[in-house]
Design a protein around this motif. Structure first.
Motif, PDB file in Angstrom:
ATOM      1  N   ASP A 157     -10.319  -1.309   8.470  1.00 32.86           N
ATOM      2  CA  ASP A 157     -10.031   0.046   8.657  1.00 32.86           C
ATOM      3  C   ASP A 157      -8.945   1.327   8.302  1.00 32.86           C
ATOM      4  N   GLU A 158      -7.413  -0.065   8.120  1.00 35.37           N
ATOM      5  CA  GLU A 158      -6.097   1.257   8.266  1.00 35.37           C
ATOM      6  C   GLU A 158      -5.910   1.192   7.308  1.00 35.37           C
ATOM      7  N   ILE A 159      -5.226   2.428   7.308  1.00 33.14           N
ATOM      8  CA  ILE A 159      -3.958   2.391   6.079  1.00 33.14           C
ATOM      9  C   ILE A 159      -2.432   3.031   6.073  1.00 33.14           C
ATOM     10  N   LYS A 160      -1.470   2.185   6.124  1.00 39.16           N
ATOM     11  CA  LYS A 160      -0.483   3.121   6.159  1.00 39.16           C
ATOM     12  C   LYS A 160       0.886   3.542   5.321  1.00 39.16           C
ATOM     13  N   ALA A 161       1.953   4.191   5.527  1.00 39.10           N
ATOM     14  CA  ALA A 161       2.422   4.803   4.338  1.00 39.10           C
ATOM     15  C   ALA A 161       3.808   4.245   5.512  1.00 39.10           C
ATOM     16  N   LEU A 162       4.237   3.013   4.246  1.00 42.59           N
ATOM     17  CA  LEU A 162       5.801   2.785   5.070  1.00 42.59           C
ATOM     18  C   LEU A 162       6.359   3.101   3.729  1.00 42.59           C
ATOM     19  N   GLU A 163       7.890   3.258   4.476  1.00 38.12           N
ATOM     20  CA  GLU A 163       9.217   3.854   3.341  1.00 38.12           C
ATOM     21  C   GLU A 163       9.606   2.332   2.446  1.00 38.12           C
TER      22      GLU A 163
END
Length: 555
Positions: free
Chosen positions: A216-222
């Motif tokens: 239940d976790e989403i990240k947006a990484l460069e």
């Protein structure tokens, strides 16, 4: 490349009455009996022979241009959720249609729309107040309050500087003040279902890996290694356990942390500054994943506004199944492309076949609520004031109720008795809405989602993305979402048959856009005009645009 028009099409032009007949190999014979002339043309408008030397390019393309495979030329709102169900379903619908009286195709002289005065200002002669439909809804207790809100864009026709569409100055300002500061749709949550699934999102010169790091976790990484800047991934992917730089092997966990620097002895004191990949903020709404690179950004809900939140609340977009996802390169600025889908005024010239059924879309409702604009809200088609044909309120209401009844029973086959939660208004809602800067999830049960952005760092090219979100029963496991298809600038939308009849509409729309981009540079007057009402949502967009970029009046 698609086969050309099989079976061969034939359509009368709604105004001239000339008959456009496909004759194979991309050729169309046009016969104007009223003037005793005929000619043969390529579907792109090129004259081949005959004493008729000019024809409507958009109708030529519709009749003789690349076509869809058999069974796919169906209205997008009536598609089944699964493509494998389409051919037999389409055949059954066609068989049923053949046994029913057909709506006539009216040929009528162009008369121009005289317009009318209303309490809210000048409107089309086809205008029927939204309140009339809502006041005569057969299930008024089910209508959300937001459907009764009115917020037309104030003011009249306005000039917009042409340079905004091609001058690199504006492109660079957009990177700093829009793409680095605004909420942008990346994908559906279903596209990254498993831990390690990720989508590569590119806009202008920015890149992010949007990855599910926990259930239940989403990240947006460069998407750039902090060593020498090499992109960590060149495409989207599944079930990644790490993002290891292909250049020197720096190893990043999918949460952005850095467990390994090869030969770290040679980078004494560096780890403190490179311990994590920079991140963008992430929001989830309606099954979509949005990102915003601005660490100080307001929440997505505040950005979208209460009207947008309320308008979509009952439609449960998170339950929809992604049955189509197509991205195409267009040789025009992303704003030129988006603006072709922020008004229906172009239907008169660009989609002449729609006028054959009285579908001019002249009586479209437009409201703007901050960053969210609502277009085409609730009303029905049928009037064609530019050909002197308008429905009475009573006739419009009858069509409105027929559509509601038809949609109710069509949806019942897909979502069961859940459909009884919806009013006539919600079943008629086909609004092609827009969230600033570039995402348009349609209203109601229309399935369509648009997204527009620059193609890399080039202000003269855009990426147009189209999704279809099919109704799906709540609680029933969804199939794997349809994989994204990419079309280059020289391919036709009909090469994506999952878009059904909309593909031919898109080919007409996008057939204008490279010529618009070229014309903006060629015209001596350094501005374009946006009308008071029918192009009012574009005016609202440019008000937001100018404010965000810090532009002066007329800049």
């Amino acid at each position: 490349m698609n086969e050309i028009t099989a079976p061969l099409r034939s359509e009368p032009h709604p105004i001239t009455g000339a008959v456009y007949q496909a004759i194979g190999d991309g050729l169309v014979r046009v016969e104007d009996k009223a003037n005793g002339k005929s000619g043969i043309f390529r579907h792109d408008g090129t004259w081949i022979e005959g004493d008729l030397t000019h024809a409507d390019k958009h109708l030529l393309g519709y009749v003789g241009g690349p076509d869809l495979p058999p069974g796919h030329d169906v209205l997008w709102t009536l598609m089944p959720a699964l493509e494998e169900d389409l051919p037999p379903w389409a055949e059954a619908q066609e068989a049923a249609r053949q046994g029913q009286p057909q709506r006539p195709k009216f040929i009528a002289k162009y008369t121009n729309d005289p317009g009318m005065e209303t309490p809210e200002g000048l409107r089309s002669a086809a205008h029927v107040p939204l309140e009339f439909y809502l006041d005569h809804d057969r299930r008024p207790e089910l209508i959300p309050d937001v459907y009764r809100k009115s917020s037309p864009v104030p003011g009249g026709p306005e000039k917009v500087p042409s340079a905004r569409y091609f001058d690199r100055k504006y492109h660079d300002l957009e990177v700093e003040h829009i793409w680095k500061k605004c909420w942008q749709m990346v994908c559906r949550e279903d596209d990254i279902r498993e831990v390690g699934d990720y989508q590569l999102y590119k806009v202008a010169n920015l890149q992010y890996l949007v990855v599910r790091t926990a259930p239940d976790e989403i990240k947006a990484l460069e998407n750039a290694c902090l060593h020498r800047g090499r992109q960590l991934r060149d495409c989207s992917g599944k079930k990644a356990t790490e993002f290891r730089c292909p250049y020197h092997g720096w190893q990043w966990k999918i949460d952005g942390s850095l467990p390994l620097i090869p030969a770290e002895w040679d980078f004494k004191g560096v780890r403190k500054e490179v311990s994590r990949l920079p991140e963008a903020k992430v929001a989830r709404w309606g099954g979509f994943v949005f990102i915003n690179p601005d660490p100080g950004a307001i929440s997505f809900e505040e950005y979208a506004g209460p009207e947008m939140m309320e308008h979509y609340a009952k439609f449960k977009l998170q339950n929809r199944y992604k049955q189509a996802d197509v991205t195409k390169v267009i040789r025009a600025n992303w704003k030129v492309v988006q603006e072709a889908f922020l008004e229906s005024y172009h239907s008169i010239a660009t989609h002449p076949q729609l006028l054959l059924h009285g579908s001019e879309c002249a009586d479209i409702r437009f409201d703007s609520f901050g960053n969210w604009s609502r277009l085409g809200h609730v009303g029905v088609s049928g009037s064609c004031p530019h050909r002197g044909m308008t429905l009475s309120k009573e006739q419009a209401l009858d069509i409105y109720r027929q559509i509601a009844d038809f949609m109710r029973e069509t949806l019942r086959d897909m979502i069961g008795d859940e459909v009884d939660q919806y009013s006539d208004a919600e079943l008629n809602d086909q609004g092609f809405n827009n969230l600033f800067p570039n995402t348009s999830p349609w209203g109601g049960w229309a399935r369509v989602v648009y997204n527009f952005r620059p193609n890399g760092d080039n202000p003269d090219e855009a990426l147009m993305r189209v999704m279809f979100l099919a109704p799906w029963p709540e609680g029933k496991p969804k199939p794997e979402p349809k994989a994204q298809r990419f079309l280059d600038a020289d391919q036709y939308w009909t090469e994506a048959p999952e878009l059904a009849s909309f593909a031919k509409i898109f080919d007409q729309d996008c057939g204008n856009l490279p010529q618009v981009q070229a014309g903006l540079k060629a015209k001596s007057q350094p501005w374009v005009w946006m009308s008071g009402y029918q192009e009012s949502i574009i005016r609202a967009f440019h008000h937001n645009y100018a404010t965000r970029l810090g532009l002066e009046d007329g800049e």
